[in-house]
Design a protein around this motif. Structure first.
Motif, PDB file in Angstrom:
ATOM      1  N   ARG A 141       0.831  -1.209   0.000  1.00  7.85           N
ATOM      2  CA  ARG A 141       0.000   0.000   0.000  1.00  7.85           C
ATOM      3  C   ARG A 141       0.862   1.254   0.000  1.00  7.85           C
ATOM      4  O   ARG A 141       0.598   2.204  -0.748  1.00  7.85           O
ATOM      5  CB  ARG A 141      -0.930   0.004   1.212  1.00  7.85           C
ATOM      6  N   LEU A 191       2.499   1.609  -3.484  1.00 12.48           N
ATOM      7  CA  LEU A 191       1.529   2.054  -4.486  1.00 12.48           C
ATOM      8  C   LEU A 191       1.145   3.513  -4.269  1.00 12.48           C
ATOM      9  O   LEU A 191       0.918   4.254  -5.237  1.00 12.48           O
ATOM     10  CB  LEU A 191       0.286   1.166  -4.427  1.00 12.48           C
ATOM     11  N   ALA A 192       1.072   3.933  -3.005  1.00 15.32           N
ATOM     12  CA  ALA A 192       0.769   5.340  -2.728  1.00 15.32           C
ATOM     13  C   ALA A 192       1.879   6.244  -3.252  1.00 15.32           C
ATOM     14  O   ALA A 192       1.615   7.313  -3.828  1.00 15.32           O
ATOM     15  CB  ALA A 192       0.569   5.546  -1.227  1.00 15.32           C
ATOM     16  N   ASN A 245       1.538   6.579  -6.999  1.00 19.06           N
ATOM     17  CA  ASN A 245       0.270   7.080  -7.523  1.00 19.06           C
ATOM     18  C   ASN A 245      -0.152   8.367  -6.823  1.00 19.06           C
ATOM     19  O   ASN A 245      -1.304   8.500  -6.390  1.00 19.06           O
ATOM     20  CB  ASN A 245      -0.822   6.018  -7.374  1.00 19.06           C
ATOM     21  N   CYS A 279      -3.350   5.663  -2.033  1.00 22.04           N
ATOM     22  CA  CYS A 279      -3.668   4.334  -2.556  1.00 22.04           C
ATOM     23  C   CYS A 279      -4.979   3.892  -1.918  1.00 22.04           C
ATOM     24  O   CYS A 279      -5.023   3.592  -0.709  1.00 22.04           O
ATOM     25  CB  CYS A 279      -2.546   3.332  -2.252  1.00 22.04           C
ATOM     26  N   LYS A 299      -7.772   0.076  -5.201  1.00 21.98           N
ATOM     27  CA  LYS A 299      -6.541  -0.043  -5.980  1.00 21.98           C
ATOM     28  C   LYS A 299      -5.636  -1.129  -5.396  1.00 21.98           C
ATOM     29  O   LYS A 299      -5.025  -1.908  -6.129  1.00 21.98           O
ATOM     30  CB  LYS A 299      -5.813   1.310  -6.018  1.00 21.98           C
ATOM     31  N   LEU A 300      -5.558  -1.176  -4.066  1.00 23.37           N
ATOM     32  CA  LEU A 300      -4.737  -2.198  -3.423  1.00 23.37           C
ATOM     33  C   LEU A 300      -5.295  -3.595  -3.691  1.00 23.37           C
ATOM     34  O   LEU A 300      -4.541  -4.535  -3.981  1.00 23.37           O
ATOM     35  CB  LEU A 300      -4.676  -1.934  -1.921  1.00 23.37           C
TER      36      LEU A 300
END
Length: 282
Positions: A61, A64-65, A68, A72, A76-77
């Protein structure tokens, strides 16, 4: 494992996947289904599964944060985790069908191993993307500081200089994430956010100590005013260039170490090609 057991196992995998597709079709109400992701996302969205799986994905997480824009969402996760589960399931199913077709039970073990390794490889790939992002931002920051130093020495306002640098880089094909985060900070200031809040958020979203140090330097000298900002910015620029040189040296050493193994293999092959005829003639 006998052939009929392998056949039952393959059939169970295929039937389970068909059931997951049907469940995802029902949940999506006839929308287009992503066959690699949506059937497994249905399972991950079950509350009991979420409570057990999502805490294991905290590191993913965060990564990905960072990739992006600093956020996140749970969806999305789950989609990212479902894609990894889909790849693992496809590997296990494919190897099971191959084991059935060739009557080789050992391929089931290979499929299970691949199914277990693929999610771990995706985690490693995600961490590699975060590392490359950080490295590209650290190597680009000295360029930004040099441009900023030139503009400030020419009498330009600090924030206008940052905005001009970010906008000029927007059209470039190799737009760096450092400028993307900087443009987001500038847009937030246009919406009424304070300079301190925007720069602090920019440093947090960049997630590199160098960006936080730059934001702190700008904020301290913005409060003090006077002629202290230019020397502080010049010193910070020098430090960032030294760090960029250190990164370049490290990358060069890594590249040379990666070349050592292929060169060793080539040397061994040459030794075999040269020595084999002599050995056969003895």
């Amino acid at each position: 494992m006998s052939g009929w057991l392998i056949q039952i196992f393959c059939a169970a995998l295929l039937v389970a996947y068909a059931c997951l597709v049907a469940m995802s079709w029902r949940d999506l109400k006839g929308q287009r289904i992503r066959l690699r992701t949506d059937p497994f996302a249905v399972v991950l969205r079950i509350p009991a599964v979420q409570r057990r799986v999502l805490p294991l994905l905290d590191r993913a997480r965060v990564s990905l944060a960072l990739l992006n824009g600093g956020a996140c969402s749970e969806n999305k996760l789950i989609d990212w985790a479902a894609e990894g589960a889909g790849l693992a399931y496809a590997a296990l199913t494919g190897m099971s069908v191959l084991a059935w077709a060739t009557d080789t039970p050992e391929l089931l073990a290979v499929g299970g191993l691949l199914g277990g390794l693929l999610p771990l490889l995706r985690m490693k790939e995600l961490a590699g993307q975060v590392g490359k992002r950080r490295q590209s931002m650290v190597t680009e920051l000295p360029e930004l500081l040099s441009k900023l130093l030139l503009m400030v020495n020419a009498g330009e306002n600090v924030m206008r200089a940052l905005a001009r640098s970010a906008e000029k880089r927007r059209a470039a094909t190799d737009d760096n994430p450092l400028y993307a985060e900087l443009r987001a900070a500038i847009e937030s200031m246009k919406r009424g956010e304070s300079l301190a809040a925007a720069l602090e958020e920019w440093g947090r979203r960049c997630a590199i100590p160098e960006a936080k140090l730059f934001a702190t330097t700008v904020l301290i000298n913005a409060r003090r005013g006077g002629d202290a900002f230019v020397p502080a910015l010049r010193e910070l620029t020098r430090q960032m260039w030294e760090k960029r040189k250190a990164i370049a040296r490290t990358m060069g050493e890594q590249a040379s170490s990666r070349l050592a193994f292929p060169l060793t293999i080539v040397f061994l092959l040459i030794m075999v090609l040269v020595g084999a005829p002599a050995i056969f003639m003895m």
